[in-house]
Design a protein around this motif. Structure first.
Motif, mmCIF file in Angstrom:
data_model
loop_
_atom_site.group_PDB
_atom_site.id
_atom_site.type_symbol
_atom_site.label_atom_id
_atom_site.label_comp_id
_atom_site.label_asym_id
_atom_site.label_seq_id
_atom_site.Cartn_x
_atom_site.Cartn_y
_atom_site.Cartn_z
ATOM 1 N N ILE A 213 6.497 2.048 10.584
ATOM 2 C CA ILE A 213 6.917 3.304 9.950
ATOM 3 C C ILE A 213 6.566 3.288 8.466
ATOM 4 N N ALA A 214 6.799 2.157 7.845
ATOM 5 C CA ALA A 214 6.495 2.031 6.414
ATOM 6 C C ALA A 214 5.016 2.290 6.170
ATOM 7 N N LYS A 215 4.213 1.706 7.000
ATOM 8 C CA LYS A 215 2.771 1.842 6.858
ATOM 9 C C LYS A 215 2.348 3.310 7.048
ATOM 10 N N LYS A 216 2.925 3.943 8.059
ATOM 11 C CA LYS A 216 2.579 5.344 8.322
ATOM 12 C C LYS A 216 3.014 6.228 7.165
ATOM 13 N N LYS A 217 4.182 5.904 6.613
ATOM 14 C CA LYS A 217 4.687 6.694 5.469
ATOM 15 C C LYS A 217 3.752 6.582 4.277
ATOM 16 N N ALA A 218 3.165 5.423 4.178
ATOM 17 C CA ALA A 218 2.243 5.194 3.064
ATOM 18 C C ALA A 218 0.888 5.834 3.338
#
Lengths: 295, 500
Positions: free
Chosen positions: B23-28
């Protein structure tokens, strides 16, 4: 749907109901039956006889003996109530043709399914002899209706309280020994009665049709619960029958299979309530006790 | 499969943890690489404890949690060539619906499935995905294990369940009435599919069902523990909301004939989806003893008639100690597992070949094994033995070995002479498939069938009779829900074309 229009008690625990079922009334032929279920979620499906039908009024006549959970519930219903589910007409209709003389033997409640068959046989131009058997006078049903059809009508009771004191096989044998002998016998009643009727006619070579009432769920050929051995082959009563050559039916196996759930039912409910609502208790020695109702 | 099952809670917690960096990666704004996707662990299906579930009829597979579904969806590579779609008999747009899950739009996901498959909650549960969409999945191939393919079926089930449980089901839009009437005979998967597709075009549809409840094999055959009946009812309710009329207790062929429906009742077209439904027996001695059942009878008693609840159901079920089920398909698995739930002490499955040749869905075989069903492979009964009361007491069994492959490509079993032995059992359930029910055919003049009694159809599912179509098991022989639905879709398209 399936509103009850008339209800009549024919004997101690035998009822006649006229029920709205226009499509079945229109389609049914002699020899066919219906499957009835009360309580769509938890009820069992039981085969019942079509004793009569009125196409114009869109009604069928059911005759049943209150012996199992479902037939007891049905007996409690009143005029104006509805029967939740009725499927039919089921089974292969009786082959009706002019053969000459037909002896129709009905034991107990088996007289009800016999009624439309006798009617059709008469209408086809046959001489129709009807033998009605019951344990006693109170258990004789459909006498008036059968009298209207019959060229000759014999009533026998086990205890002699009405008609002749005899089993149905006695007059049946007498007719078979006459000259000319009948072309066809039709026996409907408890399995043991049908077995002995078949044995009675066998030495005379009189073709004998019986109508079997076995455990059944769907009634359309899907479950195989109704299978019987006829002449060494497995047949399904619901689609191949209910009528078979009585000289070929393995009645002993059929009666054994009818008792498959007896212990469970005896234990679960003081009164029986078998997969069918009928037969397991339908194998008493006397013809009158045919709780089985279907045809 | 291990008996050390992780609980639903544990699986959910693990999935949540694994999901965080993604999720963190996608948010970034960064996309996952294929390598990263392949590295996500395949999500196990949470299931009721193997011992506990042997005593109840509640659903065995509990379904993914939201976190598990989101994580499993990230395993999909979204292949351009869509091998999974080619593996699906109704060509569900699989990468597209999984992409919607990745976005968190579950409604869009289920709507995408419903473009071609109207029963996702059912198919997600009962399709043999490992032989269809998941067989061809790139991820599974890359990881060299079908079991590691993207769990397409479980994701399908997740979004369908999400939609139903959250009250988000939207009945498909129905065009304005055309005044044309279509009769659908049989309310199994084929019939329900036809009804929906034809009703959408604005035609008036009546379904005729012989039983007292609609759903066909989904209600009488497949057990509650594999397909809860409330789910089937929801699908049927959707049809009713679309204006489809359902006549139960109506046996076409007896109550009315096909000809009467068309000529007298003025239906413009009819679809025959009556199923196979004539149980095969083995023709061996002892088959009519008390205690021998067709799987159809055993399952109908326990499913449709609810005999598992002896306190409420009026229909009895045979009480068994040692049950033997003959056969290796899904129906055999269902019967064996139901017998266990009904209180049998031991349940054997006797199959002529080996585990590899078993036609049953892999997950059902695994579940059956976990539950303690005993598999006797390379065996076949010679005769069933009875006591003097005509009740089953045992079986004589022949051992087999695998010979050369037969025309179906499966290695055919060859009897080993002198290997017969007898073992005790009190119940025998025959699950060897069904033949075609002859009733409708017999009562429909001019309907052409093959030598096995299956209705012959052209590529549009049209029969030899004008305006009469057929599909499902009555055409295919015993097949699957999804294949029946595929035929239903084709038939519906042809009927809609005919009625234009």
């Amino acid at each position: 749907m399936n509103k009850i229009l008339q209800k009549k008690k024919l004997s101690a625990d035998v009822y006649e109901m006229i029920v709205e079922a226009p499509l079945i009334a229109r389609a049914r032929k002699a020899g066919q039956f219906v499957i009835v279920q009360i309580d769509t979620d938890w009820g069992e499906r039981i085969p019942l006889t079509i004793a009569d039908a009125e196409t114009g009024a869109g009604t069928i006549t059911l005759v049943f003996q209150a012996v199992g959970a479902t037939t007891h519930k049905l007996a409690e219903k009143k005029v104006g109530d509805h029967v939740e589910n009725i499927l039919g007409p089921l089974g292969t209709p009786t082959h009706i043709e002019k053969v000459g003389t037909v002896v129709c033997v009905g034991g107990g409640i088996g007289v009800a399914p016999l009624h439309p068959i006798a009617q059709a046989m008469k209408a086809a131009g046959n001489k129709v002899i009807i033998i009605i058997g019951a344990r006693n006078k109170d258990l004789v049903i459909f006498e008036d209706r059968m009298r209207k059809i019959a060229d000759e009508l014999i009533i026998v009771t086990d205890d002699g309280s009405y008609g002749r004191k005899a089993l149905v096989t006695e007059p049946l044998k007498e007719y078979c020994s006459a000259d000319p002998k009948p072309e066809l016998a039709i026996a409907i009643g408890p399995p043991i009665m049908m077995k002995f009727c078949a044995e009675a006619t066998r030495p005379f070579g009189v073709h004998t049709m019986v109508s079997l009432n076995t455990i059944m769920i769907d009634g359309t050929g899907m479950c195989g619960g109704c299978r019987v051995n006829v002449g060494g082959e497995t047949k399904f009563v619901c689609v191949d029958g209910p009528e078979f050559d009585g000289h070929k039916v393995d009645f002993d196996n059929m009666m054994t299979r009818l008792r498959a759930y007896k212990s469970i039912e005896d234990e679960a409910h003081h009164v029986c309530h078998l997969g069918l609502g009928l037969e397991p208790h339908a194998a008493p020695p006397a013809p009158a006790a045919a709780p089985g109702v279907k045809k | 499969m291990s008996h050390e099952q992780a609980t639903k809670k544990q699986l959910d917690a693990a999935a949540k943890t694994a999901l965080e960096p993604i999720i963190a990666k996608k948010k970034a704004g960064q996309a996952l690489t294929a390598k990263e996707r392949m590295a996500i662990p395949a999500q196990a299906m949470p299931a009721q404890d193997a011992v506990a579930r042997g005593k109840n009829v509640s659903e065995v597979a509990e379904g993914y949690s939201e976190a598990q579904a989101l994580l499993e969806a990230e395993r999909c590579l979204g292949c351009k060539n869509q091998p999974c779609v080619d593996g699906c008999p109704v060509r569900v747009p699989i990468p597209r619906f999984i992409a919607e899950i990745q976005k968190g739009d579950f409604k869009a996901a289920v709507d995408a499935i419903k473009e071609t498959n109207l029963l996702p909650a059912v198919c997600g549960r009962v399709c043999p995905q490992e032989k269809q969409c998941q067989l061809t999945c790139t991820v599974g191939k890359g990881l060299k294990s079908i079991e590691k393919a993207v769990a397409i079926g479980r994701l399908e089930r997740f979004v369908a369940d999400w939609e139903r449980e959250n009250g988000k089901i939207t009945p498909p839009a129905v065009k304005k009435p055309t005044g044309k009437k279509v009769a659908v005979i049989g309310s199994g998967p084929a019939g329900l599919t036809v009804a929906a597709d034809v009703a959408r075009e604005g035609h008036s549809v009546t379904i005729f069902e012989a039983f007292h409840k609609p759903g066909g094999v989904m209600v009488y055959g497949i057990p509650e523990f594999r397909l809860p009946k409330a789910i089937v009812q929801t699908e049927v309710d959707t049809l009713t909301k679309m204006g489809v009329k359902i006549d139960t207790n109506y046996l076409v062929g007896r109550t009315r004939t096909v000809k009467q429906l068309i000529d007298e009742d003025k239906f413009d077209a009819a679809f025959v989806g009556v199923g196979a439904g004539l149980p095969k027996f083995m023709g061996i001695p002892g088959e009519n003893l008390v205690g021998v059942f067709s799987a159809n009878e055993y399952l109908t008693r326990s499913n449709l008639m609810k005999a598992y609840d002896a306190t409420r159901a009026a229909t009895p079920i045979f009480r068994s100690k040692i049950v033997t089920v003959i056969g290796g398909g899904n129906v055999a698995m269902d019967a064996a597992r139901m017998a266990l739930r009904l209180g049998a002490e031991k349940v054997h499955v006797i199959y002529r070949r080996t585990l590899d040749e078993m036609p049953a869905r892999a997950e059902e075989v695994a579940h059956a094994m976990e539950e303690g069903i005993i598999f006797d492979f390379l065996r076949n009964p010679n005769k069933i033995l009875g006591d003097d009361k005509g009740r089953v007491i045992g079986m004589e069994v022949q051992k087999f070995q695998l010979g050369d492959p037969d025309e179906s490509g499966r290695r055919s079993p060859v009897a080993i002479p002198g290997s017969e032995y007898v073992f005790d059992c009190d119940t025998v359930i025959v699950a060897l498939g069904n033949e075609s029910n002859p009733l409708l055919v017999k009562t429909t003049e001019g309907l052409v069938v093959d030598k096995k009694g299956r209705i012959v159809v052209n590529t549009d599912q049209k029969t030899s009779l004008d305006a009469v179509y057929a599909g499902g098991d009555i055409v295919l022989g015993a097949a699957t829900v999804i294949l029946a639905m595929g035929e239903g879709r084709r038939a519906a398209a042809a009927i809609n074309e005919l009625l234009k």
